[in-house]
Scaffold this active site. Sequence first.
Site, mmCIF file in Angstrom:
data_model
loop_
_atom_site.group_PDB
_atom_site.id
_atom_site.type_symbol
_atom_site.label_atom_id
_atom_site.label_comp_id
_atom_site.label_asym_id
_atom_site.label_seq_id
_atom_site.Cartn_x
_atom_site.Cartn_y
_atom_site.Cartn_z
ATOM 1 C CE1 TYR A 248 44.284 24.549 43.745
ATOM 2 C CE2 TYR A 248 43.424 23.856 45.876
ATOM 3 C CZ TYR A 248 43.284 24.571 44.696
ATOM 4 O OH TYR A 248 42.158 25.320 44.472
ATOM 5 C CB THR B 77 44.474 33.991 40.041
ATOM 6 O OG1 THR B 77 44.460 33.093 38.926
ATOM 7 C CG2 THR B 77 44.764 33.227 41.314
ATOM 8 C CG PHE C 13 50.975 30.186 46.868
ATOM 9 C CD1 PHE C 13 50.051 29.218 46.525
ATOM 10 C CD2 PHE C 13 51.719 30.779 45.855
ATOM 11 C CE1 PHE C 13 49.874 28.823 45.198
ATOM 12 C CE2 PHE C 13 51.560 30.402 44.524
ATOM 13 C CZ PHE C 13 50.621 29.413 44.206
ATOM 14 C CE LYS D 105 39.885 28.287 45.019
ATOM 15 N NZ LYS D 105 41.241 28.865 44.870
ATOM 16 N NE ARG E 59 41.956 29.679 33.242
ATOM 17 C CZ ARG E 59 42.589 29.508 34.404
ATOM 18 N NH1 ARG E 59 42.125 28.670 35.302
ATOM 19 N NH2 ARG E 59 43.676 30.185 34.681
ATOM 20 N NE ARG F 111 39.207 33.045 41.134
ATOM 21 C CZ ARG F 111 39.963 32.321 40.329
ATOM 22 N NH1 ARG F 111 40.426 32.836 39.199
ATOM 23 N NH2 ARG F 111 40.264 31.082 40.642
#
Length: 138
Positions: A50, A92, A58, A10, A86, A103
């Site tokens: 999305y 997340t 959000f 991202k 994942r 992450r």
Amino acid sequence: MSNRTFTMIKPDATSKGYTGAILQQILEAGFTIKAMKWTRLTTEQAGLFYDIHRERPFFGELVDFMSSGPIVAAILEKENAVADFRKLIGATNPAQAEEGTIRKRFAASVGENAVHGSDSDENAVIEGNFFFSQLERF
Ligand code: CMP
């Protein structure tokens, strides 16, 4: 169980110079790259990608962020790809992600969380098709 998943690195991660380190961690975990591109989404494209989150509070923030800079989109292959990827990226919310996950290492917040990973085999196909034609995958 499919052997492919879809990911995006991202805009937060590309702008901080984490692209190489994230790709290295993905490859070292045993994934191979079947398709990859460096690109930037328009707000409309980010909204379409999305779309499932359109009613979430959000959504606007997510679309603005995902179109704010370049991303890396890729189709990855490995046995049990969706679940294993994942696990590799972690929760997340990076505050809840396990130590050593992508992450945990590279994400700042639940919104700016460094990477996307498909949540099902079905969505992996849909998301891969969003970015890549048959001529762009190997
Ligand atoms: P991703 O796995 O790409 O799928 C949906 C994204 O929505 C998710 O990662 C987060 O980046 C984002 N998201 C989820 N929850 C929130 C939230 N509470 N605030 C902002 N963004 C969120």
